[in-house]
Write a protein that holds these residues in place. Structure first.
Motif, PDB file in Angstrom:
ATOM      1  N   VAL A 101       0.850  -1.189   0.000  1.00  0.00           N
ATOM      2  CA  VAL A 101       0.000   0.000   0.000  1.00  0.00           C
ATOM      3  C   VAL A 101       0.884   1.238   0.000  1.00  0.00           C
ATOM      4  O   VAL A 101       1.660   1.458   0.935  1.00  0.00           O
ATOM      5  N   GLU A 102       0.766   2.041  -1.070  1.00  0.00           N
ATOM      6  CA  GLU A 102       1.550   3.268  -1.176  1.00  0.00           C
ATOM      7  C   GLU A 102       0.783   4.446  -0.588  1.00  0.00           C
ATOM      8  O   GLU A 102      -0.446   4.459  -0.567  1.00  0.00           O
ATOM      9  N   SER A 103       1.548   5.448  -0.171  1.00  0.00           N
ATOM     10  CA  SER A 103       0.972   6.711   0.270  1.00  0.00           C
ATOM     11  C   SER A 103       2.019   7.804   0.117  1.00  0.00           C
ATOM     12  O   SER A 103       3.200   7.504  -0.102  1.00  0.00           O
ATOM     13  N   GLY A 104       1.581   9.048   0.243  1.00  0.00           N
ATOM     14  CA  GLY A 104       2.516  10.163   0.238  1.00  0.00           C
ATOM     15  C   GLY A 104       2.562  10.985  -1.030  1.00  0.00           C
ATOM     16  O   GLY A 104       3.274  11.982  -1.094  1.00  0.00           O
ATOM     17  N   GLY A 105       1.817  10.579  -2.052  1.00  0.00           N
ATOM     18  CA  GLY A 105       1.817  11.369  -3.277  1.00  0.00           C
ATOM     19  C   GLY A 105       1.094  12.693  -3.088  1.00  0.00           C
ATOM     20  O   GLY A 105       0.483  12.941  -2.050  1.00  0.00           O
ATOM     21  N   GLY A 106       1.200  13.542  -4.111  1.00  0.00           N
ATOM     22  CA  GLY A 106       0.525  14.828  -4.033  1.00  0.00           C
ATOM     23  C   GLY A 106       1.019  15.788  -5.088  1.00  0.00           C
ATOM     24  O   GLY A 106       1.714  15.394  -6.031  1.00  0.00           O
ATOM     25  N   LEU A 107       0.652  17.050  -4.897  1.00  0.00           N
ATOM     26  CA  LEU A 107       1.046  18.121  -5.814  1.00  0.00           C
ATOM     27  C   LEU A 107       2.132  18.954  -5.163  1.00  0.00           C
ATOM     28  O   LEU A 107       1.989  19.374  -4.000  1.00  0.00           O
ATOM     29  N   VAL A 108       3.208  19.199  -5.895  1.00  0.00           N
ATOM     30  CA  VAL A 108       4.318  19.970  -5.358  1.00  0.00           C
ATOM     31  C   VAL A 108       4.902  20.834  -6.475  1.00  0.00           C
ATOM     32  O   VAL A 108       4.819  20.471  -7.653  1.00  0.00           O
ATOM     33  N   GLN A 109       5.481  21.958  -6.112  1.00  0.00           N
ATOM     34  CA  GLN A 109       6.119  22.820  -7.096  1.00  0.00           C
ATOM     35  C   GLN A 109       7.495  22.282  -7.457  1.00  0.00           C
ATOM     36  O   GLN A 109       8.125  21.575  -6.666  1.00  0.00           O
ATOM     37  N   ALA A 110       7.950  22.618  -8.629  1.00  0.00           N
ATOM     38  CA  ALA A 110       9.293  22.225  -9.052  1.00  0.00           C
ATOM     39  C   ALA A 110      10.314  22.695  -8.025  1.00  0.00           C
ATOM     40  O   ALA A 110      10.225  23.822  -7.506  1.00  0.00           O
ATOM     41  N   GLY A 111      11.266  21.816  -7.722  1.00  0.00           N
ATOM     42  CA  GLY A 111      12.264  22.108  -6.710  1.00  0.00           C
ATOM     43  C   GLY A 111      11.886  21.631  -5.325  1.00  0.00           C
ATOM     44  O   GLY A 111      12.731  21.625  -4.417  1.00  0.00           O
ATOM     45  N   LEU A 160       7.435   9.267  -0.445  1.00  0.00           N
ATOM     46  CA  LEU A 160       6.464   8.202  -0.660  1.00  0.00           C
ATOM     47  C   LEU A 160       6.751   7.060   0.307  1.00  0.00           C
ATOM     48  O   LEU A 160       7.905   6.781   0.623  1.00  0.00           O
ATOM     49  N   SER A 161       5.683   6.408   0.752  1.00  0.00           N
ATOM     50  CA  SER A 161       5.808   5.250   1.634  1.00  0.00           C
ATOM     51  C   SER A 161       5.118   4.050   1.004  1.00  0.00           C
ATOM     52  O   SER A 161       4.106   4.204   0.322  1.00  0.00           O
ATOM     53  N   CYS A 162       5.654   2.865   1.266  1.00  0.00           N
ATOM     54  CA  CYS A 162       5.054   1.625   0.789  1.00  0.00           C
ATOM     55  C   CYS A 162       5.055   0.648   1.956  1.00  0.00           C
ATOM     56  O   CYS A 162       6.113   0.152   2.355  1.00  0.00           O
ATOM     57  N   ALA A 163       3.882   0.392   2.507  1.00  0.00           N
ATOM     58  CA  ALA A 163       3.738  -0.523   3.629  1.00  0.00           C
ATOM     59  C   ALA A 163       3.445  -1.926   3.114  1.00  0.00           C
ATOM     60  O   ALA A 163       2.499  -2.115   2.342  1.00  0.00           O
ATOM     61  N   ALA A 164       4.254  -2.883   3.543  1.00  0.00           N
ATOM     62  CA  ALA A 164       4.087  -4.269   3.104  1.00  0.00           C
ATOM     63  C   ALA A 164       3.481  -5.103   4.232  1.00  0.00           C
ATOM     64  O   ALA A 164       3.790  -4.898   5.398  1.00  0.00           O
ATOM     65  N   SER A 165       2.636  -6.048   3.857  1.00  0.00           N
ATOM     66  CA  SER A 165       2.049  -6.965   4.840  1.00  0.00           C
ATOM     67  C   SER A 165       1.903  -8.334   4.188  1.00  0.00           C
ATOM     68  O   SER A 165       1.927  -8.471   2.968  1.00  0.00           O
ATOM     69  N   GLY A 166       1.745  -9.357   5.033  1.00  0.00           N
ATOM     70  CA  GLY A 166       1.630 -10.718   4.528  1.00  0.00           C
ATOM     71  C   GLY A 166       2.947 -11.462   4.680  1.00  0.00           C
ATOM     72  O   GLY A 166       3.665 -11.266   5.649  1.00  0.00           O
ATOM     73  N   ARG A 167       3.289 -12.295   3.705  1.00  0.00           N
ATOM     74  CA  ARG A 167       4.470 -13.141   3.772  1.00  0.00           C
ATOM     75  C   ARG A 167       5.731 -12.391   3.359  1.00  0.00           C
ATOM     76  O   ARG A 167       6.459 -12.787   2.449  1.00  0.00           O
ATOM     77  N   THR A 168       6.011 -11.312   4.063  1.00  0.00           N
ATOM     78  CA  THR A 168       7.128 -10.448   3.676  1.00  0.00           C
ATOM     79  C   THR A 168       8.489 -11.082   3.945  1.00  0.00           C
ATOM     80  O   THR A 168       9.488 -10.657   3.380  1.00  0.00           O
ATOM     81  N   PHE A 169       8.548 -12.107   4.787  1.00  0.00           N
ATOM     82  CA  PHE A 169       9.825 -12.733   5.105  1.00  0.00           C
ATOM     83  C   PHE A 169      10.437 -13.410   3.890  1.00  0.00           C
ATOM     84  O   PHE A 169      11.628 -13.710   3.863  1.00  0.00           O
ATOM     85  N   SER A 170       9.626 -13.675   2.878  1.00  0.00           N
ATOM     86  CA  SER A 170      10.117 -14.371   1.688  1.00  0.00           C
ATOM     87  C   SER A 170      10.530 -13.422   0.565  1.00  0.00           C
ATOM     88  O   SER A 170      10.831 -13.869  -0.538  1.00  0.00           O
TER      89      SER A 170
END
Length: 129
Positions: free
Chosen positions: A5-15, A20-30
């Motif tokens: 699940v990603e988050s953190g996007g948006g509108l920003v001015q140049a410069g 961004l964040s990506c939260a992982a869940s489930g069988r992440t050990f593999s």
């Protein structure tokens, strides 16, 4: 199965900057590695950055080197993409991806979409000029 699940996007001015964040869940050990890709309107999805699951090694596409940083918080199973000095050409939907550990080590296939088993839903990043 692994869910991303990603988050953190948006509108920003140049410069400006975004993280961004990506939260992982489930069988992440593999898992072996995590990556960020992006897709601009009318273009193919392209590789941005990747990090091995243990966080030891990172990879970047040339156009973001020196501006973007990929990192992982192992305790939170979260991968980040810190984006600085953003440019209008960075505008795209950014996707998080994960690949299983097949015991083969890193490969340049991990710089392509076919190298990944799991994908998030994407988050929009818009950089205005």
């Amino acid at each position: 199965q692994v869910q991303l699940v990603e988050s953190g996007g948006g509108l920003v001015q140049a410069g400006g900057s975004l993280r961004l964040s990506c939260a992982a869940s489930g069988r992440t050990f593999s898992m072996y590695a995590m990556a960020w890709f992006r897709q601009a309107p009318g273009k193919e999805r392209e590789f941005v950055a990747a990090i091995e699951w243990n966080g030891a090694t990172t990879y970047y596409t040339d156009s973001v080197k020196g501006r973007f940083t990929i990192s992982r918080d192992k305790a939170k199973d979260t991968t980040y993409l810190q984006m600085n000095s953003l440019k209008p050409e960075d505008t795209a939907v950014y996707y998080c991806a994960a690949v299983k550990d097949y015991g083969l080590g890193y490969s340049t296939v991990f710089h392509t979409t076919s190298g990944y088993n799991y994908w998030g839903q994407g988050t929009q990043v818009t950089v205005s000029s």
